[in-house]
Write a protein that holds these residues in place. Structure first.
Motif, mmCIF file in Angstrom:
data_model
loop_
_atom_site.group_PDB
_atom_site.id
_atom_site.type_symbol
_atom_site.label_atom_id
_atom_site.label_comp_id
_atom_site.label_asym_id
_atom_site.label_seq_id
_atom_site.Cartn_x
_atom_site.Cartn_y
_atom_site.Cartn_z
ATOM 1 N N TYR A 80 -3.443 -9.447 -0.802
ATOM 2 C CA TYR A 80 -3.385 -8.845 -2.053
ATOM 3 C C TYR A 80 -2.001 -7.987 -2.237
ATOM 4 N N CYS A 81 -1.565 -8.191 -3.665
ATOM 5 C CA CYS A 81 -0.960 -7.201 -4.550
ATOM 6 C C CYS A 81 -1.256 -6.217 -4.809
ATOM 7 N N ALA A 82 -0.302 -5.620 -4.784
ATOM 8 C CA ALA A 82 -0.970 -3.612 -4.599
ATOM 9 C C ALA A 82 -0.040 -3.181 -5.927
ATOM 10 N N ALA A 83 -0.574 -2.552 -6.745
ATOM 11 C CA ALA A 83 0.566 -1.073 -7.600
ATOM 12 C C ALA A 83 0.352 -0.175 -7.056
ATOM 13 N N GLN A 84 1.636 0.526 -6.433
ATOM 14 C CA GLN A 84 0.927 2.456 -5.722
ATOM 15 C C GLN A 84 1.169 3.639 -7.139
ATOM 16 N N SER A 85 0.071 4.245 -6.691
ATOM 17 C CA SER A 85 -0.739 5.189 -7.074
ATOM 18 C C SER A 85 0.326 6.711 -7.535
ATOM 19 N N ILE A 86 0.928 6.447 -6.440
ATOM 20 C CA ILE A 86 2.217 7.539 -6.672
ATOM 21 C C ILE A 86 3.700 6.782 -6.404
ATOM 22 N N THR A 87 5.070 8.252 -6.986
ATOM 23 C CA THR A 87 6.160 7.784 -6.937
ATOM 24 C C THR A 87 7.099 8.603 -6.518
ATOM 25 N N GLY A 88 8.410 7.229 -6.022
ATOM 26 C CA GLY A 88 9.190 8.423 -5.045
ATOM 27 C C GLY A 88 9.277 7.992 -3.382
ATOM 28 N N THR A 89 8.231 6.975 -3.255
ATOM 29 C CA THR A 89 8.131 7.120 -1.723
ATOM 30 C C THR A 89 7.138 5.724 -1.681
ATOM 31 N N VAL A 90 7.919 4.941 -1.040
ATOM 32 C CA VAL A 90 7.133 3.754 -0.298
ATOM 33 C C VAL A 90 6.524 3.865 0.613
ATOM 34 N N ALA A 91 5.178 3.165 -0.073
ATOM 35 C CA ALA A 91 3.965 3.855 1.095
ATOM 36 C C ALA A 91 3.697 2.610 1.826
ATOM 37 N N THR A 92 3.102 2.647 2.958
ATOM 38 C CA THR A 92 1.518 1.460 3.223
ATOM 39 C C THR A 92 0.838 1.800 3.611
ATOM 40 N N GLU A 93 0.478 2.602 3.524
ATOM 41 C CA GLU A 93 -1.263 2.632 2.942
ATOM 42 C C GLU A 93 -2.004 2.281 2.871
#
Length: 124
Positions: A94-107
């Motif tokens: 699955y590809c996804a777009a993160q909802s927060i900016t600034g930090t690359v998340a793994t969760e």
């Protein structure tokens, strides 16, 4: 933003695949983007992520040295190049777009928009 993953298939161990994630309705340029894999019977797990301009990438340990995440904001597309594939890489990606900016998340819960998934099957 709407995401669509593609490029999966049935391959043999040692082969390569390149997954694509194409976005529509909005630009992906403001999003940290990621790839997740869900193997049969398992929860969705982080594979790789890339910062908004592609300057920072993060990989799960099993993907390091074999997978490469990249993006083109001009093409509104992200890719995951997978080399030296192993049976353990089998799953729906699955590809996804993160909802927060600034930090690359793994969760996974920090990713807001998800594509429909593309199946990768690696035979031994």
């Amino acid at each position: 933003v709407q995401l669509q993953a593609s490029g999966g298939g049935l391959v043999q161990a040692g082969d390569s695949l390149r997954l694509s994630c194409t976005a529509s309705k909005r630009t992906i340029s403001t999003y940290i983007m990621g790839w997740f894999r869900q193997a049969p019977g398992n929860e969705r797990a982080f594979v790789a992520a890339i910062s908004e301009r592609g300057l920072t990438t993060t990989y799960t340990d099993s993907a390091k040295g074999r997978f490469t995440i990249s993006r083109s904001n001009a093409e509104n597309t992200m890719w995951l190049r997978m080399d030296s594939l192993e049976p353990e890489d089998t799953g729906v990606y699955y590809c996804a777009a993160q909802s927060i900016t600034g930090t690359v998340a793994t969760e996974s819960h920090l990713y807001r928009y998800w594509g429909q998934g593309t199946l990768v099957t690696v035979s031994s």
